[in-house]
Design an enzyme around this catalytic site. Structure first.
Site, PDB file in Angstrom:
ATOM      1  N   THR A  12      80.733 175.375 -30.333  1.00 39.62           N
ATOM      2  CA  THR A  12      81.536 176.545 -30.693  1.00 39.62           C
ATOM      3  C   THR A  12      80.748 177.554 -31.515  1.00 39.62           C
ATOM      4  O   THR A  12      80.971 178.757 -31.406  1.00 39.62           O
ATOM      5  CB  THR A  12      82.790 176.068 -31.462  1.00 39.62           C
ATOM      6  OG1 THR A  12      83.543 175.230 -30.585  1.00 39.62           O
ATOM      7  CG2 THR A  12      83.665 177.220 -31.900  1.00 39.62           C
ATOM      8  N   SER A  54      79.495 169.986 -27.138  1.00 39.37           N
ATOM      9  CA  SER A  54      79.066 168.655 -27.580  1.00 39.37           C
ATOM     10  C   SER A  54      79.721 167.485 -26.837  1.00 39.37           C
ATOM     11  O   SER A  54      79.162 166.390 -26.838  1.00 39.37           O
ATOM     12  CB  SER A  54      79.195 168.506 -29.094  1.00 39.37           C
ATOM     13  OG  SER A  54      80.505 168.300 -29.503  1.00 39.37           O
ATOM     14  N   THR A  87      81.102 170.478 -32.685  1.00 42.38           N
ATOM     15  CA  THR A  87      81.620 169.580 -33.724  1.00 42.38           C
ATOM     16  C   THR A  87      82.187 168.263 -33.171  1.00 42.38           C
ATOM     17  O   THR A  87      82.305 167.298 -33.913  1.00 42.38           O
ATOM     18  CB  THR A  87      82.717 170.279 -34.551  1.00 42.38           C
ATOM     19  OG1 THR A  87      83.766 170.693 -33.675  1.00 42.38           O
ATOM     20  CG2 THR A  87      82.166 171.460 -35.305  1.00 42.38           C
ATOM     21  N   ASP A  88      82.543 168.242 -31.876  1.00 42.46           N
ATOM     22  CA  ASP A  88      83.239 167.055 -31.359  1.00 42.46           C
ATOM     23  C   ASP A  88      82.404 165.777 -31.481  1.00 42.46           C
ATOM     24  O   ASP A  88      82.935 164.714 -31.815  1.00 42.46           O
ATOM     25  CB  ASP A  88      83.632 167.255 -29.884  1.00 42.46           C
ATOM     26  CG  ASP A  88      84.734 168.291 -29.714  1.00 42.46           C
ATOM     27  OD1 ASP A  88      85.341 168.704 -30.724  1.00 42.46           O
ATOM     28  OD2 ASP A  88      84.998 168.688 -28.562  1.00 42.46           O
TER      29      ASP A  88
HETATM   30  N1  ASP Z   1      84.452 171.431 -28.269  1.00 40.53           N
HETATM   31  C1  ASP Z   1      83.464 172.036 -29.142  1.00 40.53           C
HETATM   32  C2  ASP Z   1      82.180 171.258 -29.069  1.00 40.53           C
HETATM   33  O1  ASP Z   1      82.096 170.213 -29.649  1.00 40.53           O
HETATM   34  C3  ASP Z   1      83.981 172.037 -30.514  1.00 40.53           C
HETATM   35  C4  ASP Z   1      83.082 172.664 -31.530  1.00 40.53           C
HETATM   36  O2  ASP Z   1      81.930 172.929 -31.325  1.00 40.53           O
HETATM   37  O3  ASP Z   1      83.579 172.903 -32.629  1.00 40.53           O
HETATM   38  O4  ASP Z   1      81.255 171.698 -28.452  1.00 40.53           O
END
Ligand code: ASP
Length: 322
Positions: A12, A54, A87-88
């Site tokens: 993200t 991710s 973040t995932d």
């Molecule tokens: N779905 C996203 C990822 O992990 C969430 C994020 O980056 O915050 O790529």
């Protein structure tokens, strides 16, 4: 001024919201367009070995990150490393790098909960915070750190606790390693550093099973036919399982598959205490390994690293209990 290598991987932090509110991938990483701000904090060189969300991250991608960091750590041209990441699965990449890399220089991972053009976007702020931590002399010898929302966390303890809140990364049991204020980086604690091992074999099959009331033997019956290399079980409470699953579990024990227990509880560690059928005491007697406070996905990575580096049962047990 410190000289850092930044490795962008996607997520993200590198994405934008389109007119229909969908979050989409960019070809050019918007975070890199803020050179004027970034150069106030450090001299930064950037690499983008891949640009993926991710959930698409694999063990091989993390191994590539490890190789890049070790290659540049050997040249001694950088004072530290910053990784931007979705973040995932951020906590898994952070912990796996922590298990695979043993260098003194700081390695800091960050990301964002809001994409680059959303109101209140947290990406640039977290990125600068990560650069500030990686540039700080006190950040040496701390293992891999996650910097997010003004906090510094260890890779071992941090976990994503909220689907959308910018304060999502927390360290249950432990709290943050330190904080950032407007003008300083402050460490409160010293991290517990685990032994690291160099290899990771991505073809090992180590599934993760979550226990629940009335868990049947079916899932363990199935895995006993799959030639699995190990199993992680997110057990109940302090490390107990329903009697209904024990028949299947026994087959895996007889096959000498390493089985590691963690708790499905968010806080606390597992202990082999209860002597009733399926209780932790009985499970430990049968050879199940009790992990010292990792969550399921991280215990899975630790078992992968253990087996990839040829640790035997007793060495795996000691590694998990330490
Ligand atoms: N779905 C996203 C990822 O992990 C969430 C994020 O980056 O915050 O790529």
């Amino acid at each position: 001024m410190k000289h850092l290598l930044v490795i962008h991987t996607g997520g993200t932090i590198s994405m934008s919201q389109d007119q229909s509110n969908k979050v989409v991938t960019n070809d050019i990483n918007p975070i890199s367009l803020h050179e004027d701000i970034i150069k106030q904090y450090a001299q930064v060189d950037e690499l983008s070995p891949f640009n993926i969300p991710s959930p698409h991250m694999t063990i091989n991608h993390v191994n590539d990150l490890k190789d890049i960091i070790l290659q540049y750590a050997n040249t001694k041209q950088y004072d530290g490393f910053v990784i931007t990441h979705g973040t995932d699965t951020l906590e898994e990449t952070a912990y796996l790098l922590d298990l695979l890399i043993d260098i003194h220089s700081p390695i800091v991972i960050t990301g964002a909960m809001r994409s680059s053009n959303e109101i209140g976007a947290d990406g640039l702020y977290n990125y600068i915070s990560a650069i500030r931590v990686a540039s700080d002399d006190k950040a040496q010898n701390k293992g891999v750190m996650v910097v997010f929302n003004d906090e510094i966390h260890t890779a071992r303890n941090v976990t994503k606790t909220h689907t959308s809140n910018t304060n999502t990364f927390q360290s249950p049991n432990h709290g943050p390693l330190g904080v950032l204020t407007k003008d300083r980086v402050q460490f409160h604690h010293s991290p517990y550093l685990e032994a690291s091992y160099p290899n990771i074999n991505d073809s090992l099959n180590i599934p993760l099973v979550k226990a629940y009331m009335g868990l049947s033997s079916d899932i363990f019956d199935f895995y006993s036919t799959q030639g699995v290399d190990g199993i992680i079980i997110e057990a109940l409470g302090q490390g107990n399982l329903p009697p209904s699953c024990l028949k299947g579990l026994t087959q895996l024990i007889q096959q000498k598959v390493p089985i590691v227990l963690v708790s499905r509880s968010f806080n606390g560690i597992v202990s082999p205490l209860y002597a009733y059928e399926g209780g932790g005491y009985q499970l430990a007697q049968q050879g199940l390994i009790f992990s010292n406070g990792l969550n399921g996905p991280k215990a899975r990575l630790k078992l992968l690293v253990s087996i990839s580096n040829g640790l035997n049962y007793q060495q795996i047990k000691t590694y998990f209990e330490s």
